[in-house]
Every structure is written in structure tokens, then in C-alpha cells.
Design an enzyme around this catalytic site. Structure first.
Site, PDB file in Angstrom:
ATOM      1  N   TYR A  13       0.793  -1.202   0.115  1.00  0.00           N
ATOM      2  CA  TYR A  13       0.013  -0.339  -0.132  1.00  0.00           C
ATOM      3  C   TYR A  13       0.826   1.188   0.029  1.00  0.00           C
ATOM      4  CZ  TYR A  13      -3.802   3.256   0.962  1.00  0.00           C
ATOM      5  OH  TYR A  13      -4.852   4.179   1.093  1.00  0.00           O
ATOM      6  N   LYS A  62       1.017   3.848  -3.351  1.00  0.00           N
ATOM      7  CA  LYS A  62       0.842   5.077  -3.038  1.00  0.00           C
ATOM      8  C   LYS A  62       1.739   6.453  -3.348  1.00  0.00           C
ATOM      9  CE  LYS A  62      -3.727   4.861  -2.489  1.00  0.00           C
ATOM     10  NZ  LYS A  62      -4.811   5.140  -3.434  1.00  0.00           N
TER      11      LYS A  62
END
Length: 166
Positions: A88, A92
Site C-alpha cells: 500500500y 501510493k
């Protein structure tokens, strides 16, 4: 994606909001699942890039030329004090860099391209301890988008309009 944009985007698009996100597996460094990481990157980093690229013809016809990408404070290098969440965080952070480049590339055409952190939102991804109701997050992000001007391009804000460190 281009076929989708051609069929759907038949006129001007003033504002594009890219909101793609999966959490990927949260695991220790020694347990990283690289197939899951690739899937997470494909959705979180490449998805918004593909959508924006496909929607450029309509965006170029639009009056406002605003592109907002929903990211996460977890993609901030400066804010990472907890570690972990490799898929994650890395996906991002990759999105954040893509948007920084995109803002530089599109600025001469009058585009304002930004990153938005929605807060810790009460959704399936946010989990049961999340503190922010989804409607509050959305209202805040829309206020930020409405207030954008060229000097904001390439920057990273939270849903309240506070700049997030890279």
C-alpha cells in the site's frame, strides 16, 4: 481504457477525480507477497495514470482542467514513522510521484493536478476504528478541489486543505 473514454467522454470534462485503492496484504518484510504487491501497484498507481491519460481529450476541452487523485498520507515518505504496509505505502508513493510529474507536464496547458488524502475514513478499507464519516471526507475534498488554483498544482493536501509533507 481508451475505448471506455472514447465511448463515455464525448464532451468536455472539467474535473476528474481518480479514486482507486486497495490495501494489499499488510505483512512483515519477510512475508511480502510480490504478486499481491504487483496487483496493488496496478490498481493504486497505474490505474489513475491510465484513467487520466485516457480522459485527456475531454479534460483538454474542459474549462477548469482539474485532476485530483485520492492518495494516502501512508504514501508520504516524511510521514512514514510506522513502517510496514509495503504494498500500500509503495503504491501510493508511486502514485504521488506520477502526479508530481503529471502536474509538471500538464501545467503549461492550464491543468491543476493535485493529490488528496481523504483522512481515516469509515469504509471497509478504513476499518471499524476509522474516525471520519465518508460524507465528511467527500465534502472536504470537494471544497479543496473547488478552491484549487494554478499554484496548487503538484501539491498534496488532506481533505481539510492542509498540505501533507512528501
Amino acid at each position: 481504457m481508451r475505448a471506455f473514454a472514447t465511448n463515455v467522454c464525448t464532451g468536455p470534462v472539467d474535473v476528474l477525480i481518480n479514486n482507486a485503492g486497495v490495501s494489499g496484504l499488510w505483512c512483515a518484510l519477510g512475508d511480502v507477497d510480490y504478486a499481491d504487491m504487483a496487483r496493488t501497484f496496478t490498481i493504486n498507481a497505474l490505474g489513475p495514470l491510465r484513467v487520466t491519460s485516457a480522459m485527456l481529450p475531454g479534460l483538454r476541452q474542459g474549462a477548469l482542467r482539474r485532476v485530483a487523485h485520492v492518495t494516502s498520507r501512508m504514501g508520504s515518505l516524511a510521514a512514514n514513522t510506522d513502517g510496514g504496509a509495503y504494498a500500500y505505502r509503495m503504491s501510493k508513493a508511486a502514485l504521488n510521484m506520477a502526479v508530481r510529474s503529471m502536474s509538471t507536464d500538464l501545467r503549461p496547458e492550464g491543468f491543476v493536478t493535485v493529490l488528496l488524502h481523504p483522512g481515516w475514513v469509515q469504509t471497509d478499507m478504513g476499518g471499524p476504528d476509522a474516525t471520519l464519516p465518508a460524507p465528511d471526507s467527500v465534502r472536504g475534498m470537494l471544497r479543496v478541489i473547488d478552491g484549487l488554483n494554478p499554484e496548487h498544482s503538484g501539491r498534496f493536501f488532506d481533505y481539510q486543505g492542509t498540505e501533507v509533507p512528501w
